[in-house]
Each structure stands twice: as C-alpha cells, then as structure tokens.
Motif scaffolding. Structure first.
Motif, short mmCIF file in Angstrom:
data_model
loop_
_atom_site.label_atom_id
_atom_site.label_comp_id
_atom_site.label_asym_id
_atom_site.label_seq_id
_atom_site.Cartn_x
_atom_site.Cartn_y
_atom_site.Cartn_z
N GLU A 10 0.84 -1.21 0.00
CA GLU A 10 0.00 0.00 0.00
C GLU A 10 0.87 1.26 0.00
O GLU A 10 0.53 2.26 -0.65
N GLU A 38 -5.47 8.89 -0.22
CA GLU A 38 -6.05 8.88 1.13
C GLU A 38 -6.42 7.45 1.56
O GLU A 38 -6.12 7.01 2.68
N GLU A 42 -4.51 5.21 4.40
CA GLU A 42 -5.29 4.68 5.54
C GLU A 42 -5.02 3.19 5.72
O GLU A 42 -4.91 2.69 6.85
N LYS A 45 -1.65 2.66 7.42
CA LYS A 45 -1.81 2.84 8.86
C LYS A 45 -2.46 1.61 9.49
O LYS A 45 -2.00 1.12 10.52
N HIS A 46 -3.53 1.15 8.88
CA HIS A 46 -4.26 0.03 9.45
C HIS A 46 -3.38 -1.22 9.57
O HIS A 46 -3.36 -1.88 10.62
N HIS A 47 -2.65 -1.54 8.52
CA HIS A 47 -1.81 -2.74 8.56
C HIS A 47 -0.70 -2.60 9.61
O HIS A 47 -0.35 -3.56 10.29
N THR A 75 3.33 5.34 11.19
CA THR A 75 1.91 5.64 10.99
C THR A 75 1.70 7.15 10.82
O THR A 75 0.81 7.57 10.07
N ALA A 80 -1.98 12.15 8.48
CA ALA A 80 -2.21 13.54 8.11
C ALA A 80 -0.93 14.36 8.08
O ALA A 80 -0.79 15.27 7.26
N LYS A 84 -0.62 11.46 3.80
CA LYS A 84 -2.04 11.78 3.62
C LYS A 84 -2.21 13.27 3.40
O LYS A 84 -2.95 13.70 2.53
N TRP B 49 -6.14 3.83 18.21
CA TRP B 49 -5.04 3.97 17.23
C TRP B 49 -4.98 5.40 16.69
O TRP B 49 -3.90 5.95 16.51
N THR B 53 -1.75 7.82 16.88
CA THR B 53 -1.03 8.29 15.68
C THR B 53 -1.30 9.76 15.38
O THR B 53 -0.37 10.51 15.06
N ASP B 54 -2.56 10.18 15.47
CA ASP B 54 -2.92 11.49 14.93
C ASP B 54 -2.99 12.58 15.99
O ASP B 54 -2.75 13.75 15.68
N ARG F 32 -8.73 17.28 0.20
CA ARG F 32 -8.63 16.41 1.37
C ARG F 32 -9.64 16.81 2.46
O ARG F 32 -10.27 15.96 3.07
N LEU F 35 -13.13 15.79 1.45
CA LEU F 35 -13.25 14.34 1.56
C LEU F 35 -13.48 13.91 3.02
O LEU F 35 -14.36 13.09 3.31
#
Lengths: 113, 113, 113, 113, 113, 113
Positions: A10, A38, A42, A45-47, A75, A80, A84, B49, B53-54, F32, F35
């Motif tokens: 990804e 995007e 995402e 990040k998830h993996h 991540t 963001a 991203k 998560w 991360t954010d 972004r 979205l």
C-alpha cells in the motif's frame, strides 16, 4: 497471517500516486488521485496498527525499545502529517524506509520464535 | 475533533454485550452478540489507534513515557487477546480503566496546549 | 501497485483459521473464527477481482485463454462454494494453488511489459 | 438474492453525476461529485463481481462464451479505465448497455433454472 | 438515483436466509447464515435511511403524515427488534410489506414531481 | 450503549473542517478537507439514524411528537442539503443545535426509564 508486505504494497501505491500527481495539473485527475492516496495511506496505517497491537508482544517491545516510536513514526508518515496530508515524495520514501525497519524486526522475531 | 469518549462508548458497549452473553445460552443469540462485540471492539481499537497516531505528538510521548505501553495494552485488551477473543468481564473492566488513564493524559495535554 | 501477494496473504489466513477450527469445538471460538474466515475470504475475492478488472488487459486474456476461468475458479474457492461456505482444508489448498497460477501469469506479464 | 438491478441503479447514479459535472465548474462541487462517482462506480464493480463469482456457474459460462469478456468489460467501464477515471458520458452509456446484456443473460438463466 | 428496489432486494435476501435457517441445525452453517443476515439487514436499514433523509422532502412528509412512522417501523423490522435479532419469517414478511408501502409512496411522489 | 455524544463529536469535526476551509484556497488541501468532511458528516447521519431506529421507541415518539422531524432535519443538515453539500458554517451550527435538542430528549427518556 501477519506480513509487513501488506503495509509495504500500500505504501508503494501511495508513492506511485504522488509521482503521478507531480506531473499532472488536471484538477479532476488530482481529485481522484488524492482520494485514492487517502485510501491507500489509511490502509498503510491500518496494517501497521494491526502489527503493533496483534503481532508484537511485550517481549518484542523489551528487545526492541525503539519499536513503539518506530511504528508511531511510520503511521504518522502515512497519516495527516505525512503522505495523507501532503504529496511529498520524500515523506513516501521515509515511510517505505520505516516499514522496512519494522519488517526487519518482524522477520527477526519470526526466526527467533 | 479527537475525544477519548469515542473509544469509551464503544468499550462500554463491549462490556454490556459480555454481560448479556453471561446470562444467555441460546446459540443464535450468542452468534449475534459475539459478532457485534467483534465490531464494537474493532472500533475501540480504531479510535485508540487514531489518538496514538494522529493526536499524540513526540512531546507527549516524552512527558508521558508510559503512553506507548498504555495505548498498546489498551488496544490488546480490545483485541484478540482481550475482549475480542473472550467474553471476559474482567478484560472489559481493564479495558475501560486503561481508556480512562489515556483520557486523563489526553485532557492534561489539552489543558497544557 | 498490483501484487498477487495481497490475495495470497489473506488466503493463508483463511487456511490457518481452518486449521484452528479443526481442533476446536468451543462454540464461541468457532463463531469468532468463522467470522474472521468470512472477512479474510472476502478480501481474497476482492484482491483477485481487482487484478482481473484493473490489472489484466485484453492482450493478457488473449495470451492466457485460461485466465478468465482461472480467476473465476479462484474467487469461487474463496467464496460461498469454497472456503467461505465450508471449513475444508482441501479447498484452502486449492485456492492457494490457483492464486499461485495467477501469480505466475501476473509476473510473466510484468516481465513482458 | 442476486439481481442485476443493483449494478444498474448504481450505474445510473454514475451517469447522473457525470451529467451534473458537465454543467458545473465550481471546484468544491466537482470534488464532492467526483468522490460520490468513485463510490458509486466501486459499487457497480462490486455488484458485477458478485454476479460473476457467486451467481454464474460453469454451465452458464459454457452456454454464453462471451460472458467472461462481457463482465470483464463492464467492470472495466465502471473502473479506472472507464467511468471512475473519467467523466465521460459515453462510457456511462456503454456501461449501462453492458449491464443490460448481462441482465439479459441473467434472466435467461433464471428462466432455464 | 434513489430506488426502493435496493432495500427490497436486500430484504428478500434476509427472508431467503431465514428460510434456509429453518431447515438447518448445523452450527457452522447457522453462524455464517446469521452473519450474512446481519449484513443484509444492515443494508436494508441503510437504504431506507437514505430514502428518508436524502430523497423525501418536507412536502412529502406533509402529504403522507404516516411516512415517518412507516420508515421508522420498517427500519425497526430490519434491525435488532426485527429480522436482525431473530430468524422470524413473519418479521421478514412484515418488513417486505412495509418496504412496498414506502415504495408506493416513493413512486407517487416521482409521478407528482 | 447509545450516546448522542457520538453524533456530536463527528459534527464538531465537520464544523472544524469548514472553519479550516474558509481560510485556505490551496486546491489539494481543499480536496482532502472536503473528503474528510464527507466522511465525518456520513458518520453524523449514521449515529443519528441508529438513535432514531434502535434507541427511540414508539412511546418516545408519542411523548415527543417533534422527534421524527427533528431527527430528519438533523440528518438533512448532515447530508447533501446541509454540511455535506456545502461548506456553510451556519449549517454546521444548526446541525449542532439540532443534535443538542435530540440529546436533551435522549437524556430525558433515559431518566424516565
């Protein structure tokens, strides 16, 4: 089946999209590319989150004290404040490098198991 | 808008489902309850998560050196080794306690900002 | 970034879950395992569909006349008539073998490009 | 319940969005329209993939040798090389025509069953 | 493109699954059927909610004073107190009847537009 | 666990995004932001729909005859005719006000239970 390849594939998509964005100023093209970036980011990040929570265990975090920070930074590079929120090729390369570091640790722990 | 209430509400749902499971041996009821518990627990993980991360930044991890481990343990309690993989009321209470610890740090950092 | 590894990793998860199901008669365990098997098998299908629609082009289908049937059979092995609808280890192995056949073609077309 | 109407309704949405895009140069409007077009087109692909894998069986592919190519072309028209990657009204009409061909075969197989 | 057929097709799937559940006591089969019923019923709710919020306008609610209650009851029949929480064929039939009532109003408003 | 806080947190995100959009004309930034606004607004709708269908019961709708209209208007303010389809700060404030009205009723019914 945990495999850091999932995050890496990804992340390579994210990088490929950023490369396409650089050479294209068509607004509709950019909308679609940014949208897919995007979604791919995402998934990166998830993996990575899944590895951090479900694969890595307390002994791993003891043996690799940098592991929390490494996954957190990866991540963030997917999120963001990284690929991203920007179309920065350098951020994509840094993300790939971090994923490779995580993968190295992952495969070491696999061999040790 | 980051708010640890999101993880907490889903974790309370997880706990409520575990309580219902305890008093019910109907197989179809259990399937549906386990399925919804899975979904709610996944949302707990996701919301935690996102905070990790954010929302949380390097200075936060410096000031709260326990923060990485705390979030990792909370997501593990929401995941396969916790309330996802079992119907253990104690795990649900531990998860809620961890989320409250994370929320305390969260609101301290908000005040400090 | 198209990569048949994505379908393969998920198919290996499906196989691992089926192996765990064979040795476990706890109903709650089985519910959760069947649920995750369903999700993983759906991802196998999705990744294969994406290859079939987005990666493979008319010249590929001309050069590999078996490709339509191969992908169709692989997705059926991932779906209701295969590893989704059963916990049959043989179906999981057949699925992995089909994915390997698709991967061989995939990498041949990559080299030819 | 398989029904080609599901793919058709989403494809009509795709066409309606493309028509709205033609008469509107407001950037924010275009972003939202392109985003919804992306989602609707993804649903077209998904519904067609489900028919191809879960509904159609080997005897159908024998009786209708064009069926593989037909579904593949329809999903390509819904995907990046078709209505996802462009705002081309002709592609939307071709997609609807392909879905109608698939629907004709679908209902013939239903009657024959 | 709003079309009550979307909710109806999913509701028919819910009914078909309930019919299959009645004749089958295999626990693994039931898990998978209950899981798919949950997903289909969620889609029924979603499609009805979209009609209620995005298609129907204040003049429709004035002209059809029963419309709020009708949609609310239909979504309840799709939800936990209906076909999600039970495998009750009567609930599935009531759900289909409510959707037909909503569809009648929908098509009347279309003709009037 | 039903809690109107879930819809409120997402609606505050929608408002925060609209505020950021006002001061920024960078096209990529806007894509972004639009979205994410779309995703957050969809979650507002979803959380409100869940309250309307799964939490509120016939006696609530009898006691609060404005409740159907209130929830319908709130979801419209979250949807295409409100904060999804525009970047209008007033619509975001109206949405928050409606959610607060729904929350007041929610907590009254909780106390009465």
């Amino acid at each position: 089946m945990y495999d850091p390849a999932q995050a890496r594939i990804e992340a390579q998509s994210v990088k490929a999209i950023i490369e396409k964005l650089e050479g294209n100023s068509d607004p509709d093209f950019r909308v679609r590319a940014l949208l897919i970036k995007e979604q791919r980011a995402e998934l990166v990040k998830h993996h990575l989150w899944v590895l951090w929570t479900d694969y890595f265990k307390p002994p791993h975090f003891e043996k690799y004290p940098q592991l929390h920070t490494l996954v957190n930074e990866a991540t963030k590079l997917a999120g963001a404040s990284g690929t991203k929120g920007s179309a920065d090729l350098k951020a994509a390369d840094q993300l790939l490098a971090k994923i490779d570091e995580i993968a190295d640790i992952f495969w070491e722990t696999k061999k040790a198991a």
